[in-house]
Design a protein around this motif. Structure first.
Motif, PDB file in Angstrom:
ATOM      1  N   UNK A  42      12.710 -12.081  -7.191  1.00 50.27           N
ATOM      2  CA  UNK A  42      12.587 -12.142  -5.732  1.00 50.27           C
ATOM      3  C   UNK A  42      13.945 -12.328  -5.055  1.00 50.27           C
ATOM      4  N   UNK A  43      14.146 -11.563  -3.990  1.00 50.99           N
ATOM      5  CA  UNK A  43      15.379 -11.681  -3.224  1.00 50.99           C
ATOM      6  C   UNK A  43      16.511 -10.791  -3.694  1.00 50.99           C
ATOM      7  N   UNK A  44      16.314 -10.064  -4.808  1.00 53.35           N
ATOM      8  CA  UNK A  44      17.397  -9.208  -5.322  1.00 53.35           C
ATOM      9  C   UNK A  44      17.323  -7.813  -4.709  1.00 53.35           C
ATOM     10  N   UNK A  45      18.484  -7.138  -4.629  1.00 52.32           N
ATOM     11  CA  UNK A  45      18.470  -5.741  -4.184  1.00 52.32           C
ATOM     12  C   UNK A  45      17.631  -4.862  -5.122  1.00 52.32           C
ATOM     13  N   UNK A  46      17.585  -5.224  -6.414  1.00 53.46           N
ATOM     14  CA  UNK A  46      16.786  -4.452  -7.365  1.00 53.46           C
ATOM     15  C   UNK A  46      15.311  -4.451  -7.003  1.00 53.46           C
ATOM     16  N   UNK A  47      14.781  -5.617  -6.636  1.00 53.33           N
ATOM     17  CA  UNK A  47      13.362  -5.697  -6.261  1.00 53.33           C
ATOM     18  C   UNK A  47      13.112  -4.890  -4.990  1.00 53.33           C
ATOM     19  N   UNK A  48      14.008  -4.995  -4.030  1.00 49.42           N
ATOM     20  CA  UNK A  48      13.850  -4.238  -2.785  1.00 49.42           C
ATOM     21  C   UNK A  48      13.809  -2.739  -3.068  1.00 49.42           C
ATOM     22  N   UNK A  49      14.661  -2.274  -3.981  1.00 47.35           N
ATOM     23  CA  UNK A  49      14.704  -0.846  -4.315  1.00 47.35           C
ATOM     24  C   UNK A  49      13.425  -0.397  -5.018  1.00 47.35           C
ATOM     25  N   UNK A  50      12.878  -1.252  -5.897  1.00 43.78           N
ATOM     26  CA  UNK A  50      11.635  -0.912  -6.588  1.00 43.78           C
ATOM     27  C   UNK A  50      10.484  -0.814  -5.589  1.00 43.78           C
ATOM     28  N   UNK A  51      10.410  -1.757  -4.650  1.00 42.54           N
ATOM     29  CA  UNK A  51       9.348  -1.727  -3.633  1.00 42.54           C
ATOM     30  C   UNK A  51       9.472  -0.462  -2.790  1.00 42.54           C
ATOM     31  N   UNK A  52      10.706  -0.108  -2.451  1.00 46.75           N
ATOM     32  CA  UNK A  52      10.911   1.112  -1.656  1.00 46.75           C
ATOM     33  C   UNK A  52      10.460   2.353  -2.435  1.00 46.75           C
ATOM     34  N   UNK A  53      10.718   2.368  -3.742  1.00 44.12           N
ATOM     35  CA  UNK A  53      10.390   3.540  -4.555  1.00 44.12           C
ATOM     36  C   UNK A  53       8.909   3.639  -4.905  1.00 44.12           C
ATOM     37  N   UNK A  54       8.265   2.487  -5.164  1.00 46.72           N
ATOM     38  CA  UNK A  54       6.887   2.505  -5.672  1.00 46.72           C
ATOM     39  C   UNK A  54       5.853   1.970  -4.690  1.00 46.72           C
ATOM     40  N   UNK A  55       6.320   1.347  -3.611  1.00 48.23           N
ATOM     41  CA  UNK A  55       5.393   0.836  -2.604  1.00 48.23           C
ATOM     42  C   UNK A  55       5.161  -0.662  -2.708  1.00 48.23           C
ATOM     43  N   UNK A  56       4.683  -1.268  -1.625  1.00 44.75           N
ATOM     44  CA  UNK A  56       4.526  -2.734  -1.563  1.00 44.75           C
ATOM     45  C   UNK A  56       3.434  -3.290  -2.480  1.00 44.75           C
TER      46      UNK A  56
END
Length: 198
Positions: A42-56
Motif C-alpha cells: 500500500x502506498x507504493x507507485x507499483x500498487x498504483x500502476x497495478x490498479x491502473x492496469x487491472x482495475x480497482x
C-alpha cells in the motif's frame, strides 16, 4: 569475489526449502517473491500502476493488493499477466540489484527467482540452480499442501516455463523428488561447488 547465483524451480518443486537451506549455510538470499510483495505494498507507485492496469477490483477492503484475486485474473488472461509482469518485474529487478550491491566480497548471493527461465536472465548469473521434480509431484504437492484443485494446479504449472526449459538453463540440478536427507546432501554438494568459486 561475489558469486551470483540464480535459483529457480517450478511451483511446488521445493525451491523455497532449498533457498532456506542455502541461507542457513551463509548465502545472501534475495527472494523475488518477497520483493514482489514489497514493491506493490500500500502506498507504493507499483500498487498504483497495478490498479491502473487491472482495475480497482484488485484491492482488498484494506487497500492492499488482493493477491488471490490478481492470480485468478492473470492466470486466466495472458494479456493481463503480461501487463502485470511489465509493471512488477522491473521494480523487483531494481530492488534485487540494490540488495546485491550491499553484499560483501566473497559472499554467495542467491537470487530466488520463480520465473527465471521465463525472464531470459539466466545468462546474467555465475551459476543457475534448478530445483526439479516431475510434474505429477508438483500436482500432488499443490493439491495436498496448498489446497488447490487439480484444475488450478495444472493452470499454475502451465503458466510457467516447462520443466525442460528450466533444465536447459541449469548449471546445477537439485532433484527434490526424494527424501529430505537426500535434498540436504545434494544442497551440501552444490554449496561446496559455489563456495569453491567464490
Amino acid at each position: 569475489m561475489t558469486v551470483r547465483v540464480g535459483l529457480t524451480g517450478g511451483i511446488g518443486s521445493g525451491k523455497s526449502t532449498v533457498a532456506a537451506l542455502l541461507g542457513g549455510k551463509g548465502a545472501v538470499v534475495i527472494d523475488a517473491d518477497a520483493i514482489a510483495r514489497e514493491v506493490v505494498a500500500p502506498g507504493t507507485p507499483g500498487l498504483a500502476a497495478v490498479v491502473e492496469a487491472l482495475g480497482p477490483d484488485v484491492l482488498t477492503a484494506a487497500g492492499e493488493l488482493d493477491r488471490a484475486g490478481v492470480g485468478a485474473i492473470v492466470f486466466a488472461d495472458e494479456a493481463a499477466r503480461r501487463r502485470l509482469e511489465a509493471i512488477v518485474h522491473p521494480l523487483v529487478i531494481d530492488r534485487m540489484g540494490a540488495i546485491e550491491q550491499a553484499a560483501a566480497a566473497g559472499d554467495v548471493v542467491v537470487h530466488d527467482i520463480p520465473l527465471l527461465a521465463e525472464g531470459g536472465r539466466a545468462e546474467g548469473f555465475d551459476a543457475v540452480l534448478v530445483v526439479d521434480v516431475p510434474t505429477d509431484v508438483q500436482l500432488e504437492r499443490l493439491v495436498r499442501d496448498r489446497g488447490m484443485t487439480q484444475e488450478d494446479a495444472r493452470a499454475r504449472i502451465a503458466a510457467q516455463a516447462t520443466r525442460e526449459d528450466r533444465l536447459a538453463i541449469a548449471t546445477h540440478v537439485i532433484d527434490n523428488s526424494g527424501t529430505l536427507d537426500e535434498l540436504h546432501e545434494r544442497v551440501d554438494e552444490v554449496w561446496a561447488d559455489l563456495r569453491s568459486a567464490s
